[in-house]
Write a protein that holds these residues in place. Structure first.
Motif, PDB file in Angstrom:
ATOM      1  N   LYS A 199       1.020  -1.403   0.154  1.00  0.00           N
ATOM      2  CA  LYS A 199       0.114   0.109   0.117  1.00  0.00           C
ATOM      3  C   LYS A 199       1.082   1.185   0.054  1.00  0.00           C
ATOM      4  CE  LYS A 199      -3.720   2.287   2.744  1.00  0.00           C
ATOM      5  NZ  LYS A 199      -4.195   2.133   4.006  1.00  0.00           N
ATOM      6  N   SER A 200       0.291   2.137  -0.841  1.00  0.00           N
ATOM      7  CA  SER A 200       1.311   3.480  -1.043  1.00  0.00           C
ATOM      8  C   SER A 200       1.107   4.261   0.352  1.00  0.00           C
ATOM      9  CB  SER A 200       0.723   4.353  -2.129  1.00  0.00           C
ATOM     10  OG  SER A 200      -0.340   4.616  -2.017  1.00  0.00           O
ATOM     11  N   MET A 201       2.195   5.065   0.558  1.00  0.00           N
ATOM     12  CA  MET A 201       2.000   5.947   1.967  1.00  0.00           C
ATOM     13  C   MET A 201       1.831   7.394   1.490  1.00  0.00           C
ATOM     14  SD  MET A 201       5.492   4.179   3.608  1.00  0.00           S
ATOM     15  CE  MET A 201       5.323   5.237   5.201  1.00  0.00           C
ATOM     16  N   LYS A 202       1.238   8.172   2.599  1.00  0.00           N
ATOM     17  CA  LYS A 202       1.007   9.294   2.280  1.00  0.00           C
ATOM     18  C   LYS A 202       2.174  10.464   1.822  1.00  0.00           C
ATOM     19  CE  LYS A 202      -3.101   9.722   5.114  1.00  0.00           C
ATOM     20  NZ  LYS A 202      -3.715  10.373   6.519  1.00  0.00           N
ATOM     21  N   LEU A 203       1.711  11.193   0.957  1.00  0.00           N
ATOM     22  CA  LEU A 203       3.021  12.217   0.774  1.00  0.00           C
ATOM     23  C   LEU A 203       2.858  13.418   1.586  1.00  0.00           C
ATOM     24  CD1 LEU A 203       5.343  12.979  -1.361  1.00  0.00           C
ATOM     25  CD2 LEU A 203       3.763  14.364  -2.354  1.00  0.00           C
ATOM     26  N   THR A 204       3.572  13.038   2.702  1.00  0.00           N
ATOM     27  CA  THR A 204       3.651  14.335   3.913  1.00  0.00           C
ATOM     28  C   THR A 204       3.987  15.709   3.511  1.00  0.00           C
ATOM     29  OG1 THR A 204       5.619  13.505   5.090  1.00  0.00           O
ATOM     30  CG2 THR A 204       3.557  12.456   5.659  1.00  0.00           C
ATOM     31  N   PHE A 205       3.680  16.649   4.502  1.00  0.00           N
ATOM     32  CA  PHE A 205       4.280  17.859   4.350  1.00  0.00           C
ATOM     33  C   PHE A 205       5.628  17.855   4.439  1.00  0.00           C
ATOM     34  CE2 PHE A 205       5.593  21.821   6.479  1.00  0.00           C
ATOM     35  CZ  PHE A 205       5.312  22.797   5.473  1.00  0.00           C
ATOM     36  N   ALA A 206       6.157  16.866   5.499  1.00  0.00           N
ATOM     37  CA  ALA A 206       7.612  17.004   5.521  1.00  0.00           C
ATOM     38  C   ALA A 206       8.390  16.568   4.251  1.00  0.00           C
ATOM     39  CB  ALA A 206       8.184  15.719   6.602  1.00  0.00           C
ATOM     40  N   ASP A 207       7.658  15.505   3.605  1.00  0.00           N
ATOM     41  CA  ASP A 207       8.138  15.051   2.418  1.00  0.00           C
ATOM     42  C   ASP A 207       8.317  16.132   1.176  1.00  0.00           C
ATOM     43  OD1 ASP A 207       8.407  12.359   3.361  1.00  0.00           O
ATOM     44  OD2 ASP A 207       6.340  11.894   2.905  1.00  0.00           O
ATOM     45  N   GLU A 208       7.300  17.055   1.243  1.00  0.00           N
ATOM     46  CA  GLU A 208       7.376  17.978   0.189  1.00  0.00           C
ATOM     47  C   GLU A 208       8.437  19.126   0.502  1.00  0.00           C
ATOM     48  OE1 GLU A 208       3.673  19.968  -0.807  1.00  0.00           O
ATOM     49  OE2 GLU A 208       2.397  17.947  -0.361  1.00  0.00           O
ATOM     50  N   LEU A 209       8.572  19.183   1.754  1.00  0.00           N
ATOM     51  CA  LEU A 209       9.667  20.215   2.178  1.00  0.00           C
ATOM     52  C   LEU A 209      11.034  19.554   1.447  1.00  0.00           C
ATOM     53  CD1 LEU A 209       8.816  21.428   5.750  1.00  0.00           C
ATOM     54  CD2 LEU A 209       8.462  22.514   3.456  1.00  0.00           C
ATOM     55  N   ILE A 210      11.289  18.361   1.720  1.00  0.00           N
ATOM     56  CA  ILE A 210      12.483  17.705   1.588  1.00  0.00           C
ATOM     57  C   ILE A 210      12.699  17.735  -0.199  1.00  0.00           C
ATOM     58  CG2 ILE A 210      13.643  15.475   1.247  1.00  0.00           C
ATOM     59  CD1 ILE A 210      12.591  14.686   4.017  1.00  0.00           C
ATOM     60  N   LEU A 211      11.512  17.617  -0.690  1.00  0.00           N
ATOM     61  CA  LEU A 211      11.630  17.729  -2.388  1.00  0.00           C
ATOM     62  C   LEU A 211      11.760  19.097  -2.751  1.00  0.00           C
ATOM     63  CD1 LEU A 211       8.614  15.505  -3.206  1.00  0.00           C
ATOM     64  CD2 LEU A 211      11.061  14.810  -3.230  1.00  0.00           C
ATOM     65  N   ARG A 212      11.286  20.154  -1.899  1.00  0.00           N
ATOM     66  CA  ARG A 212      11.573  21.389  -2.402  1.00  0.00           C
ATOM     67  C   ARG A 212      13.203  22.042  -2.197  1.00  0.00           C
ATOM     68  NH1 ARG A 212       7.326  25.039  -3.561  1.00  0.00           N
ATOM     69  NH2 ARG A 212       5.235  24.038  -3.165  1.00  0.00           N
ATOM     70  N   LYS A 213      13.706  21.503  -0.917  1.00  0.00           N
ATOM     71  CA  LYS A 213      14.971  21.832  -0.627  1.00  0.00           C
ATOM     72  C   LYS A 213      15.807  21.029  -1.666  1.00  0.00           C
ATOM     73  CE  LYS A 213      14.334  22.205   4.499  1.00  0.00           C
ATOM     74  NZ  LYS A 213      14.468  21.529   5.876  1.00  0.00           N
ATOM     75  N   ARG A 214      15.536  20.070  -2.239  1.00  0.00           N
ATOM     76  CA  ARG A 214      16.362  19.147  -3.156  1.00  0.00           C
ATOM     77  C   ARG A 214      16.073  19.648  -4.704  1.00  0.00           C
ATOM     78  NH1 ARG A 214      16.579  13.474   0.095  1.00  0.00           N
ATOM     79  NH2 ARG A 214      17.760  14.301   2.070  1.00  0.00           N
ATOM     80  N   GLY A 215      15.445  20.533  -4.939  1.00  0.00           N
ATOM     81  CA  GLY A 215      14.882  21.153  -6.149  1.00  0.00           C
ATOM     82  C   GLY A 215      14.271  20.134  -7.015  1.00  0.00           C
ATOM     83  N   LEU A 216      13.614  19.344  -6.488  1.00  0.00           N
ATOM     84  CA  LEU A 216      12.616  18.252  -7.250  1.00  0.00           C
ATOM     85  C   LEU A 216      11.209  19.028  -7.216  1.00  0.00           C
ATOM     86  CD1 LEU A 216      14.080  14.988  -5.752  1.00  0.00           C
ATOM     87  CD2 LEU A 216      14.006  15.602  -8.069  1.00  0.00           C
ATOM     88  N   LEU A 217      10.914  20.082  -6.248  1.00  0.00           N
ATOM     89  CA  LEU A 217       9.615  20.937  -6.499  1.00  0.00           C
ATOM     90  C   LEU A 217      10.217  22.329  -6.433  1.00  0.00           C
ATOM     91  CD1 LEU A 217       7.254  18.963  -3.964  1.00  0.00           C
ATOM     92  CD2 LEU A 217       7.022  19.170  -6.482  1.00  0.00           C
ATOM     93  N   SER A 218      10.313  22.915  -7.736  1.00  0.00           N
ATOM     94  CA  SER A 218      11.058  24.161  -7.909  1.00  0.00           C
ATOM     95  C   SER A 218      10.802  24.724  -9.378  1.00  0.00           C
ATOM     96  CB  SER A 218      12.461  23.908  -7.666  1.00  0.00           C
ATOM     97  OG  SER A 218      13.262  25.089  -7.997  1.00  0.00           O
ATOM     98  N   ARG A 219      10.635  26.246  -9.151  1.00  0.00           N
ATOM     99  CA  ARG A 219      10.377  26.858 -10.453  1.00  0.00           C
ATOM    100  C   ARG A 219      11.588  27.112 -11.157  1.00  0.00           C
ATOM    101  NH1 ARG A 219       7.066  32.204  -7.875  1.00  0.00           N
ATOM    102  NH2 ARG A 219       5.333  30.506  -6.813  1.00  0.00           N
ATOM    103  N   TYR A 220      12.649  26.840 -10.542  1.00  0.00           N
ATOM    104  CA  TYR A 220      14.116  27.291 -11.215  1.00  0.00           C
ATOM    105  C   TYR A 220      14.835  26.209 -11.899  1.00  0.00           C
ATOM    106  CZ  TYR A 220      12.807  30.624  -7.667  1.00  0.00           C
ATOM    107  OH  TYR A 220      12.066  31.606  -6.918  1.00  0.00           O
ATOM    108  N   ASN A 221      14.124  24.959 -12.303  1.00  0.00           N
ATOM    109  CA  ASN A 221      14.813  23.928 -13.268  1.00  0.00           C
ATOM    110  C   ASN A 221      13.679  23.233 -13.926  1.00  0.00           C
ATOM    111  OD1 ASN A 221      14.162  21.160 -11.771  1.00  0.00           O
ATOM    112  ND2 ASN A 221      15.132  22.499 -10.163  1.00  0.00           N
ATOM    113  N   PRO A 222      13.894  22.823 -14.933  1.00  0.00           N
ATOM    114  CA  PRO A 222      12.712  22.231 -15.635  1.00  0.00           C
ATOM    115  C   PRO A 222      11.776  20.912 -15.035  1.00  0.00           C
ATOM    116  CG  PRO A 222      14.660  21.720 -16.766  1.00  0.00           C
ATOM    117  CD  PRO A 222      15.021  22.761 -15.904  1.00  0.00           C
ATOM    118  N   GLU A 223      12.733  19.977 -14.511  1.00  0.00           N
ATOM    119  CA  GLU A 223      12.244  18.869 -13.906  1.00  0.00           C
ATOM    120  C   GLU A 223      11.332  19.266 -12.667  1.00  0.00           C
ATOM    121  OE1 GLU A 223      13.767  14.528 -11.856  1.00  0.00           O
ATOM    122  OE2 GLU A 223      14.925  16.232 -12.700  1.00  0.00           O
TER     123      GLU A 223
END
Length: 421
Positions: A199-223
């Protein structure tokens, strides 16, 4: 006040043939003057008068079937495509059930070579009961309880297609196999099966923060920008677009402005009718408003940035919404994406791919976004704004120092050469 009859011969021009005898005279219709008297010289019209109701009835069939087909909205085509995808999944499920059952018969009853839809119900019931009790996966492990039930439904569909006279899920002729399946499911659950280990796990707020810090959720690169827009759309319009939005068009989401000048995104596409998804996302609306107090986390600003980075040729309404990334992108360049849709397989693994790259533990899938809470507390919102502001400053400094060599190399998972899947 009497009607006047005019012979047709009087109206006949020289050289015309005599009309048939039955049509020698044409009674004229008396025309009334505004005063109510009969006009002295009635006019003779070559075309008969038609009432307004008759005119409307004759005007309706002027639309040809070809014109009706051309007027069909694009929503019907997309709904048909979604229906085809569901039918393909059902066909694959039926084929899997049939293949596994046939392999079981060959291994345990090698003399049985008949098609299952010609096997008498008593014998087929015994085979099915044996299958539900003794069948194993290729690695020797037992099936999940739901897998056996799915196999029963798949075999039911196959038999129905071939007009088998009985239902293996309802009729009393298959009571033995039905009871065997129930008992096997109870036994498997007692052994710990059916607890959904995958079963898939929730994408938590902490997960999103990590993704943003590592540039995987960002306006500054295409991916990062592609991931960010996908995440925003899924949270806001996921009940409309489905899990991955492979059929999503650029015109399905529109940027609009209220009378007070507040920008918002509005869903304009067809509703997929997924009631279960809507119930899970109870507060979902078809609009997302800009957050003027925190522009760095504003979904409207993310959308506008993505629109600017798209090629001009991909800004028409029927263009695919999600585009593939160029293999090598200069971050200082205006356009980051190809004139090519992002593949279905890539879209189906958006969350899995970004979480693997971000080293986020647990099994994360696109469904993880549906399980997460879409509203943030005030403390979480402030934390997110702070992180995005810091990332914005870092990106600006990086762009200034590497304006000439700031290339973004796309990894193999986003290789545009294999992006048509």
């Amino acid at each position: 006040g009497k009607p006047i009859s005019i012979p047709l011969s009087a109206l006949q021009l020289p050289g015309q043939e005599e009309p048939p005898a039955a049509e020698e005279t044409l009674p004229s219709v008396p025309q009334l003057t505004p005063g109510g008297e009969v006009a002295g010289s009635p006019s003779v019209s070559a075309e008969p008068e038609v009432s307004s109701s008759q005119q409307q009835s004759h005007a309706v069939p002027t639309t040809t079937p070809e014109a009706v087909v051309q007027l069909m909205p694009d929503q019907d085509e997309r709904a048909a495509e979604l229906s085809r995808e569901q039918n393909e999944k059902t066909i694959r499920s039926t084929q899997t059930a049939l293949r596994n059952f046939r392999e079981f018969l060959i291994s345990k009853y090698p003399s049985e070579t008949r098609e299952i839809y010609v096997i008498p119900c008593k014998e087929l019931d015994a085979y099915l009961a044996s299958f539900f009790v003794d069948a194993r996966q290729k690695d020797g492990s037992e099936y999940e309880p739901n897998s056996l039930a799915n196999y029963q439904c798949g075999l039911e569909r196959y038999l129905k297609e071939h007009r088998y006279g009985y239902s293996i899920t309802r009729d009393k002729e298959f009571k033995r196999s039905q009871e065997a399946l129930k008992q096997k499911q109870i036994e498997l659950r007692c052994k710990g099966k059916g607890n959904k280990p995958h079963k898939s796990m929730k994408l938590t707020f902490a997960d999103e923060l990590i993704l943003r810090k590592r540039g995987l959720l960002s306006r500054y690169n295409p991916e990062g920008l592609l991931n960010l827009v996908w995440l925003n759309n899924t949270k806001a319009f996921g009940h409309c677009t489905g899990f991955h939005g492979s059929t999503l068009k650029w015109g399905d989401i529109r940027l609009r402005v209220t009378e007070t000048g507040l920008e918002y995104l509005e869903w304009m596409g067809p509703d997929n009718g997924d009631v279960s998804a809507k119930s899970k996302r109870g507060g979902t609306d078809s609009r997302v408003y800009a957050t003027q107090h925190s522009p760095q986390t504003c979904p409207v600003q993310d959308y506008k940035e993505y629109a600017q980075r798209r090629p001009p040729a991909m800004r028409y309404e029927d263009a695919p919404f999600y585009l593939s990334i160029k293999p090598v992108v200069n971050l200082a360049a205006l356009h980051w994406y190809n004139c090519q849709a992002l593949g279905k397989n890539k879209l189906a693994k958006m969350v899995k791919t970004m979480c693997e790259k971000g080293n986020i533990p647990g099994r994360k899938t696109n469904f993880s976004v549906y399980q997460s809470c879409s509203t943030l507390s005030e403390a979480q919102s402030n934390q997110l704004v702070l992180i995005c502001n810091n990332l914005s400053q870092q990106a600006a400094q990086s762009m200034a120092s590497h304006s000439n060599t700031g290339n973004f190399i796309v990894s193999a998972s986003y290789d545009s050469s294999s992006d048509t899947a």
